[in-house]
Write a protein that holds these residues in place. Structure first.
Motif, PDB file in Angstrom:
ATOM      1  N   TYR A  40       0.849  -1.187   0.000  1.00 40.73           N
ATOM      2  CA  TYR A  40       0.000   0.000   0.000  1.00 40.73           C
ATOM      3  C   TYR A  40       0.887   1.241   0.000  1.00 40.73           C
ATOM      4  CZ  TYR A  40      -4.304   2.581   1.049  1.00 40.73           C
ATOM      5  OH  TYR A  40      -5.378   3.414   0.980  1.00 40.73           O
ATOM      6  N   PHE A  41       0.358   2.395  -0.373  1.00 42.61           N
ATOM      7  CA  PHE A  41       1.193   3.585  -0.514  1.00 42.61           C
ATOM      8  C   PHE A  41       1.510   4.280   0.808  1.00 42.61           C
ATOM      9  CE2 PHE A  41      -3.147   5.096  -0.955  1.00 42.61           C
ATOM     10  CZ  PHE A  41      -3.176   6.232  -0.169  1.00 42.61           C
ATOM     11  N   GLU A  42       1.022   3.729   1.907  1.00 38.34           N
ATOM     12  CA  GLU A  42       1.361   4.282   3.216  1.00 38.34           C
ATOM     13  C   GLU A  42       1.464   3.156   4.244  1.00 38.34           C
ATOM     14  OE1 GLU A  42      -1.673   6.971   4.600  1.00 38.34           O
ATOM     15  OE2 GLU A  42      -3.267   5.564   4.170  1.00 38.34           O
ATOM     16  N   MET A  43       1.920   3.497   5.413  1.00 38.19           N
ATOM     17  CA  MET A  43       2.099   2.520   6.490  1.00 38.19           C
ATOM     18  C   MET A  43       0.752   1.920   6.897  1.00 38.19           C
ATOM     19  SD  MET A  43       3.876   3.270  10.132  1.00 38.19           S
ATOM     20  CE  MET A  43       3.868   2.072  11.428  1.00 38.19           C
ATOM     21  N   GLU A  58       5.619  -0.996   7.603  1.00 36.63           N
ATOM     22  CA  GLU A  58       6.004   0.129   6.749  1.00 36.63           C
ATOM     23  C   GLU A  58       5.735  -0.251   5.286  1.00 36.63           C
ATOM     24  OE1 GLU A  58       7.110   3.127   7.575  1.00 36.63           O
ATOM     25  OE2 GLU A  58       7.276   2.753   9.732  1.00 36.63           O
ATOM     26  N   ILE A  59       5.809   0.724   4.405  1.00 38.16           N
ATOM     27  CA  ILE A  59       5.630   0.471   2.968  1.00 38.16           C
ATOM     28  C   ILE A  59       6.703  -0.514   2.501  1.00 38.16           C
ATOM     29  CG2 ILE A  59       5.642   1.506   0.662  1.00 38.16           C
ATOM     30  CD1 ILE A  59       4.834   4.160   2.064  1.00 38.16           C
ATOM     31  N   THR A  79      -4.984   1.805   7.945  1.00 34.62           N
ATOM     32  CA  THR A  79      -3.842   2.502   7.361  1.00 34.62           C
ATOM     33  C   THR A  79      -3.507   3.746   8.184  1.00 34.62           C
ATOM     34  OG1 THR A  79      -5.156   3.920   5.921  1.00 34.62           O
ATOM     35  CG2 THR A  79      -4.587   1.727   5.072  1.00 34.62           C
ATOM     36  N   ALA A  80      -2.392   4.367   7.852  1.00 37.38           N
ATOM     37  CA  ALA A  80      -1.968   5.584   8.561  1.00 37.38           C
ATOM     38  C   ALA A  80      -2.987   6.706   8.425  1.00 37.38           C
ATOM     39  CB  ALA A  80      -0.605   6.030   8.039  1.00 37.38           C
ATOM     40  N   SER A  81      -3.723   6.746   7.307  1.00 35.86           N
ATOM     41  CA  SER A  81      -4.749   7.779   7.114  1.00 35.86           C
ATOM     42  C   SER A  81      -6.117   7.331   7.623  1.00 35.86           C
ATOM     43  CB  SER A  81      -4.833   8.180   5.639  1.00 35.86           C
ATOM     44  OG  SER A  81      -5.211   7.062   4.860  1.00 35.86           O
ATOM     45  N   LYS A 104      -1.352  -1.525  -3.762  1.00 35.28           N
ATOM     46  CA  LYS A 104      -1.344  -0.056  -3.746  1.00 35.28           C
ATOM     47  C   LYS A 104      -2.747   0.532  -3.740  1.00 35.28           C
ATOM     48  CE  LYS A 104       3.130   0.567  -5.880  1.00 35.28           C
ATOM     49  NZ  LYS A 104       3.910   1.131  -6.947  1.00 35.28           N
TER      50      LYS A 104
END
Length: 111
Positions: A40-43, A58-59, A79-81, A104
């Motif tokens: 994925y594009f973030e942690m 982590e990514i 996810t981080a978001s 991703k």
């Protein structure tokens, strides 16, 4: 006479082939080794697979190997978001070593 000889060879070869032929049987394991890879594009902050809690990834990071019995497990990660990705994972088949990939775009793939 040649036809009779050819027929005899055919039957002999058929008998030999019949002795060596075999059937493919599906292989399934009682336990499977699984890793989770974060593409994925973030942690990924938290991951749960059934009762297992996996540390954040982590990514590009790959989790430690976890051993699972053949079964269906619920999967969720945050996810981080704070996007939650959920799914059901059926662990079975002829591969003992499996990798669950978080892609991703947030889709899940198992290899």
């Amino acid at each position: 006479m040649r036809l009779a000889t050819a027929v005899n060879y055919f039957f002999i070869l058929s008998s030999i082939w019949g002795s060596f032929s075999c059937e493919k049987e599906p292989v399934e394991y009682n336990f499977y080794k699984l890793t989770i890879q974060n593409n994925y594009f973030e942690m990924i902050d938290s991951i749960a697979l059934g009762d297992f809690k996996i540390p954040p990834l982590e990514i590009g990071e790959i989790s430690d190997t976890i051993v699972f019995e053949q079964n269906t497990y619920s999967f969720s990660c945050l996810t981080a978001s704070k996007l939650k990705i959920k799914g059901e994972l059926l662990i079975q088949g002829s591969k003992e070593n499996l990798s669950l990939k978080i892609n991703k775009n947030g889709t899940l793939a198992i290899e």
